[in-house]
Each structure stands twice: as structure tokens, then as C-alpha cells.
Write an enzyme that holds these catalytic residues in place. Structure first.
Site, PDB file in Angstrom:
ATOM      1  N   ASP A  44      19.723 -25.401  40.498  1.00 10.48           N
ATOM      2  CA  ASP A  44      18.537 -25.520  40.148  1.00 10.48           C
ATOM      3  C   ASP A  44      17.492 -26.238  40.870  1.00 10.48           C
ATOM      4  O   ASP A  44      17.690 -27.353  41.125  1.00 10.48           O
ATOM      5  CB  ASP A  44      18.753 -26.152  38.369  1.00 10.48           C
ATOM      6  CG  ASP A  44      19.339 -25.579  37.549  1.00 10.48           C
ATOM      7  OD1 ASP A  44      19.291 -24.168  37.199  1.00 10.48           O
ATOM      8  OD2 ASP A  44      20.227 -25.983  36.793  1.00 10.48           O
ATOM      9  N   SER A  57      25.303 -27.913  35.788  1.00  7.86           N
ATOM     10  CA  SER A  57      25.296 -26.904  34.567  1.00  7.86           C
ATOM     11  C   SER A  57      26.591 -26.085  34.264  1.00  7.86           C
ATOM     12  O   SER A  57      27.091 -25.311  35.461  1.00  7.86           O
ATOM     13  CB  SER A  57      24.229 -25.983  34.638  1.00  7.86           C
ATOM     14  OG  SER A  57      24.158 -25.181  33.697  1.00  7.86           O
ATOM     15  N   ASP A  84      17.387 -31.168  45.452  1.00  7.52           N
ATOM     16  CA  ASP A  84      16.193 -31.580  44.949  1.00  7.52           C
ATOM     17  C   ASP A  84      16.059 -32.566  43.905  1.00  7.52           C
ATOM     18  O   ASP A  84      14.974 -33.203  43.666  1.00  7.52           O
ATOM     19  CB  ASP A  84      15.126 -30.263  44.321  1.00  7.52           C
ATOM     20  CG  ASP A  84      15.939 -29.940  43.015  1.00  7.52           C
ATOM     21  OD1 ASP A  84      17.224 -29.817  42.671  1.00  7.52           O
ATOM     22  OD2 ASP A  84      14.903 -29.724  42.010  1.00  7.52           O
ATOM     23  N   ASP A  91      22.561 -27.081  46.031  1.00  4.08           N
ATOM     24  CA  ASP A  91      22.202 -27.189  44.265  1.00  4.08           C
ATOM     25  C   ASP A  91      21.370 -26.036  44.067  1.00  4.08           C
ATOM     26  O   ASP A  91      21.059 -25.067  44.821  1.00  4.08           O
ATOM     27  CB  ASP A  91      21.436 -28.497  44.353  1.00  4.08           C
ATOM     28  CG  ASP A  91      21.165 -28.592  42.778  1.00  4.08           C
ATOM     29  OD1 ASP A  91      22.119 -28.415  42.016  1.00  4.08           O
ATOM     30  OD2 ASP A  91      20.138 -29.034  42.494  1.00  4.08           O
ATOM     31  N   ASN A 109      26.375 -23.601  32.585  1.00  2.00           N
ATOM     32  CA  ASN A 109      25.722 -22.232  32.620  1.00  2.00           C
ATOM     33  C   ASN A 109      25.262 -21.586  34.241  1.00  2.00           C
ATOM     34  O   ASN A 109      24.578 -20.606  33.953  1.00  2.00           O
ATOM     35  CB  ASN A 109      24.132 -22.205  31.670  1.00  2.00           C
ATOM     36  CG  ASN A 109      24.381 -22.502  30.493  1.00  2.00           C
ATOM     37  OD1 ASN A 109      25.289 -22.044  29.753  1.00  2.00           O
ATOM     38  ND2 ASN A 109      23.655 -23.665  29.988  1.00  2.00           N
ATOM     39  N   GLY A 148      19.663 -33.200  37.390  1.00  2.01           N
ATOM     40  CA  GLY A 148      20.828 -33.039  38.255  1.00  2.01           C
ATOM     41  C   GLY A 148      22.081 -33.633  37.896  1.00  2.01           C
ATOM     42  O   GLY A 148      23.048 -33.477  38.409  1.00  2.01           O
ATOM     43  N   ARG A 201      25.123 -32.543  31.473  1.00  2.00           N
ATOM     44  CA  ARG A 201      24.304 -32.723  30.241  1.00  2.00           C
ATOM     45  C   ARG A 201      24.423 -33.817  29.382  1.00  2.00           C
ATOM     46  O   ARG A 201      23.423 -34.361  29.112  1.00  2.00           O
ATOM     47  CB  ARG A 201      24.582 -31.402  29.633  1.00  2.00           C
ATOM     48  CG  ARG A 201      23.548 -31.178  28.177  1.00  2.00           C
ATOM     49  CD  ARG A 201      23.815 -29.813  27.568  1.00  2.00           C
ATOM     50  NE  ARG A 201      25.121 -29.563  26.997  1.00  2.00           N
ATOM     51  CZ  ARG A 201      25.868 -28.756  27.669  1.00  2.00           C
ATOM     52  NH1 ARG A 201      25.417 -27.884  28.865  1.00  2.00           N
ATOM     53  NH2 ARG A 201      27.229 -28.378  27.135  1.00  2.00           N
TER      54      ARG A 201
END
Length: 536
Positions: free
Chosen positions: A25, A150, A208, A23, A152, A73, A76
Site C-alpha cells: 500500500d 493487510s 512509505d 511494501d 487483503n 503500515g 489492523r
């Protein structure tokens, strides 16, 4: 391949391991705080306006619990819907709405705007322990992929300089294009495995987020590794993690041994790897970081009696004549300086919140001064609410409060945590940390022993570039420093609780072993000063 703790406990078997999915982030990049801040700004604006409009009480978004539970996770828009449902709020979904519209889509667009504004003004930090593990895996021919909900993700990885680190990437844009459902559905992870041409059963997933761990478990991946950067170990295990670590520097990979969870029991002793250590320090100026309690002094029942022995003080003084020495402790700065009584070393008290340079340097850094009034209030509350807990001790430091329970009867220990948790609910600007038989209440900001060590290195490198840092500590709080130094320094743990997971590289047995190590380091540093180098 088994993932072993070295203490007789093995995680699920993967034979052979072909790939690892990471993952982004919170595992690769330290962007969780940026996302949490963007979500908090979004929801607090929305909730406050709604409360004023409806004549209701405003309840702000919790950037810790609600962030992890409802939005972390997830894609959005799924995060927006999940949080709104938790508050019993219904909004139309919307479609291509502007970011100011009160729709699920509009709120999602506004959150994206807030996050990108942060990205334009800040440098994304990556976790060194994760990058080291990725490099070790790739060197052994293990394929690695990055995945993220994401859209991004590419911008974040480019900002961090990591775009070329992976064999495949699956992000929010891919999910939208392919119609993949978000986590906890495993579709995104399965797509990453497909792009690597590997079967899920021979692939490990590193996550996470609770939703991400659940996705790995549902996808029948060979191993799901949870990264608990906060106090979320149990949540990740419940979601399906076979192994939980606090940082990926607590894992060790080699083609011969496979993937191993490091514990104090399976670390090599310094004396078995002395030649290796000498080679690692050859030709470099040293910066030695030392914890106090349990490292320079033995653990004692009464923390007020942990006094520095004269031979240890002499060893520290000798080492400080040849290199930079920094004492890093949870103790109050003034008390730490009094206990060590050496003018030519650096000090970091209150877990790095209060820093002072050597005598006459004029260097003094304090973090969290704005929390002092809050700490004063909590200290008074603790004195009132813990009166019935026999054997406890409340130690106020300038920037933290320690609640010692080493002398609390075992039957009473279980009463402490609920009291502390309730107090912190009343004081959300503070957080709870852990040590050996002690709870630590400190400001809820991104500062700890690890951040303090990085600050020291930045200061010291201005005069001595290429410093080799070495950190010696025994406590859970020292793990923050071990995590920060992954791949850039030597990390030595004092071996007391052998079952504890650690990010350290080597171990010593006790404080006498620490003194022996200091003597060795003084010899190495002195030899480097003369330009001769220390001989094996």
C-alpha cells in the site's frame, strides 16, 4: 553497490545487492486513500456516537496526520489500538466479535468490511514508477518480494493484476499464522528476506509508512528507501530512511551503475541522447505537454512580467501544426490563454484544475468547483494576515491561490510557512503545495498536473491510439506529471536547480534549449506525418 545522488552524496553501501522488499500500500498500489477513507469512516462513526452518548464534543479523525501517525503500515488491530490510545480511549480487546461491537476486534472487523466494499467497486491503481523499477531489478536477476500488514494483500494484488510480479509475498495472514509482531518490529521484513534466501544486509527495503521505515532500520537491512508521497520527508528520515524519494521513478537501476537517485545534475542532456529520443518517437504520433513559467519563459523576479517571446510562440505554433500541444501551468486559465495567444493548442490552468480544448472544440473541464467559496475565504484571510510580510504577492487563480515570496527578504521568508499552516488548519479542505519561490494553496483532492496529463491522454487516444507523450517542465509541480508518465512517455526537465531530485529522463539547459527541442520535435512530427520518419 552504492545508492548515489550523483552530487557527491552516497547512501549506505550494499555490496552486492541481492534483493529488494517492497511494501504494497502506497509503494506498489495506490490504495492508501482507500484505506484512509475506510479508517475515517470507521473512526468518525465511532467517535460521533461516543460523543453523543457521553455529551462530549465530536473531534473527527484526521485522514492525513492521524492516519500516517497511528494506523498506516500497521496490522489492523494494532492500528485500532494505537489510534484509540492517542485519544485516551480504552476498549476491551474482544475476540471474534461482530463488526458492530465496540471492541478493538469489532472495530477492526468493521474497517475490513468498509475496505473490501471499496475493493469490490473499484480498480486498484499501481504506481508506474514502481513497476518499472521492479521490472529493471528482475531483468538484472535481483529478487523482489512484496510485504503488507493487510490480510487483503492477495485480493489487492489480484485486482491490480500483479500477483505474479514477485518472487515472494508476506502479508497479514502470514503474520497471524506465524505469530509475527507488526511494524515497527522487523519480523515481517525478516520473514520476506528469509523466503528469498537473502541476508538483510544485502537487501533493500522500500516503504512509505513511518512504522515500516522504522522496521527496516531495526532489522539492519542494507538500505531503507522511504517514499514520501506527501510532505513527510523529514519524518521518514527520522524513522531511519537512508534515501527518501517522492516516487520510485526518481530512482534509476542498471547492472553497471546500480541504484541511482536521479537529480537534474546527473540527467543526460537531450542533445547527448538525440538518436535515442528519435528512436523512441519513431512511428508514433506525438502529444507534447509544456509548462509555461521557467520552460517557455525564463524565471523572472516579477511573475507578472513573464511574457512569451515571439520566437518561442512561433516555435509552439509550428509544433502544434503537426501534433497535439498542451500548455500545462499553475497560472489561471484565462491569463494563460492570454499569454500564449494560440487558438489551436490545449490549455490546462491552475495545475490542471481548469482545462480548455483548442478554440472551437467546446472542451472544458473544471475540477474542484465546490471549493471556490473556501478559496475566497482563504484569499481574504491571506490579505489580512500577510500585510506585515514585505515583498510577498498573493495571486488568486480560479482554483488555487499562489503566495509568491521571490521578492521577500530572506529574514522574512521563515515567517510565511507558520502563517499558512495555521490558515490551513482552519481550512482543512485545502492543502499546501510548493513551487519555485511560491506556495500554492489548492483543493485537497487527488488532482494535479499528472492527473490532468493522464486525462488528456485518455481524450486524445480516442482519435489517435498509441500516442507518444513528451512532457517538458522545470518546476516541482511538474514532477507529478513526470511520475504519471513513468514508462509511457519521455520526460524532459529544464536544468535550473541541479541538486533537485527528479523523475525526468533527460534535461535541457534553459528556455533557449527548450525552443531548440521544440524545433526538433516539429521536424520529427512533420516527418512522421509524411510517413518518411525523421532521419538521425
Amino acid at each position: 553497490m552504492s545508492v548515489s545522488t550523483g552530487a557527491g552524496v552516497n547512501a549506505p553501501m550494499i555490496a552486492p545487492l541481492e534483493a529488494v522488499l517492497f511494501d504494497m500500500d502506497g509503494v506498489i498500489t495506490d490504495t492508501a486513500n482507500a484505506h484512509a477513507a475506510a479508517w475515517q469512516r470507521l473512526f468518525d462513526e465511532f467517535l460521533k456516537a461516543r460523543a453523543e452518548r457521553c455529551g462530549e464534543e465530536f473531534h473527527p479523525f484526521d485522514p492525513h496526520y492521524e492516519y500516517r501517525q497511528y494506523v498506516d503500515g500497521k496490522p489492523r488491530l494494532d492500528g485500532v489500538r494505537s489510534f484509540l490510545e492517542s485519544r485516551g480511549i480504552e476498549l476491551p480487546y474482544g475476540d471474534d466479535d461482530g463488526s458492530e461491537r465496540e471492541t478493538v476486534y469489532g472495530l477492526g472487523q468493521r474497517k475490513d468490511r468498509y475496505f473490501n466494499a471499496w475493493l469490490e467497486e473499484n480498480q486498484v491503481r499501481s504506481y508506474p514508477g514502481t513497476l518499472n523499477l521492479i521490472d529493471d531489478l528482475r531483468a538484472a536477476g535481483i529478487k523482489v518480494a512484496v510485504f503488507s500488514a493487510s490480510r487483503n494483500a492477495e485480493a489487492v494484488l489480484r485486482n491490480a493484476g500483479l500477483l505474479d510480479r514477485f518472487d515472494a509475498r508476506v502479508d497479514g495472514s502470514d503474520a497471524a499464522e506465524l505469530g509475527l509482531p507488526g511494524k515497527p518490529d522487523p519480523a515481517m521484513l525478516l520473514e520476506a528476506a528469509r523466503r528469498l534466501d537473502t541476508a538483510p544486509g544485502r537487501t533493500a527495503v522500500v516503504e512509505d509508512a513511518i512504522a515500516g521505515v522504522a522496521a527496516g532500520a531495526r532489522g539492519a537491512f542494507g538500505l531503507v528507501i522511504g517514499v514520501a508521497r506527501g510532505d513527510f520527508d523529514d519524518d521518514l528520515k527520522t524513522a531511519g530512511a537512508g534515501v527518501v524519494v517522492h516516487d520510485l521513478s526518481e530512482l534509476r537501476f542498471s547492472p553497471a551503475e546500480g541504484l541511482t537517485v536521479k537529480t537534474l545534475a546527473n540527467l543526460p542532456l537531450v542533445w547527448d541522447r538525440e538518436h535515442e529520443i528519435r528512436q523512441g518517437l519513431a512511428g508514433k504520433a506525438l502529444a507534447v505537454f509544456l509548462d509555461y513559467d521557467g520552460t517557455l519563459t525564463p524565471i523572472v523576479e516579477d511573475h507578472t512580467k513573464a511574457l512569451l517571446a515571439e520566437d518561442m510562440r512561433a516555435a509552439v505554433a509550428t509544433l502544434a501544426r503537426h501534433c497535439d500541444v498542451i500548455i500545462v501551468s499553475g497560472r489561471d486559465l484565462a491569463r494563460l490563454q492570454e499569454l500564449v495567444s494560440l487558438g489551436h493548442v490545449w490549455y490546462a490552468g491552475s495545475h490542471g484544475f481548469d482545462i480548455a480544448g483548442p478554440q472551437g472544440s467546446g472542451v472544458h473541464l473544471q475540477k474542484g468547483k465546490e471549493f471556490l467559496t473556501e478559496l475566497d475565504e482563504v484569499e481574504q484571510t491571506l490579505q489580512e494576515r500577510l500585510t506585515d510580510i514585505e515583498g510577498h504577492s498573493v495571486e488568486r487563480k480560479k482554483f488555487s491561490i499562489a503566495v509568491h515570496y521571490r521578492q521577500v527578504p530572506q529574514a522574512e521568508v521563515g515567517k510565511l510557512r507558520p502563517i499558512l499552516d495555521k490558515i490551513l488548519v482552519e481550512h482543512p479542505l485545502l492543502r499546501l503545495g510548493h513551487g519555485k519561490k511560491v506556495f500554492e494553496i489548492r483543493p485537497d483532492i487527488d488532482w494535479n498536473k499528472g492527473e490532468a496529463v493522464l486525462w488528456f491522454l485518455q481524450q486524445l487516444a480516442q482519435e489517435r491510439p498509441g500516442l507518444a507523450p513528451l512532457y517538458v517542465g522545470d518546476d516541482i509541480t511538474d514532477e507529478d506529471a513526470f511520475h504519471a508518465l513513468a514508462g509511457r512517455g519521455l520526460r524532459v526537465a529544464v536544468r535550473y536547480d541541479e541538486s533537485r531530485q527528479t523523475a525526468a529522463d533527460y534535461a535541457v539547459a534553459d528556455t533557449q534549449d527548450v525552443k531548440r527541442l521544440l524545433d526538433l520535435l516539429a521536424l520529427i512530427a512533420a516527418s512522421e506525418e509524411t510517413g518518411h520518419g525523421a532521419q538521425p
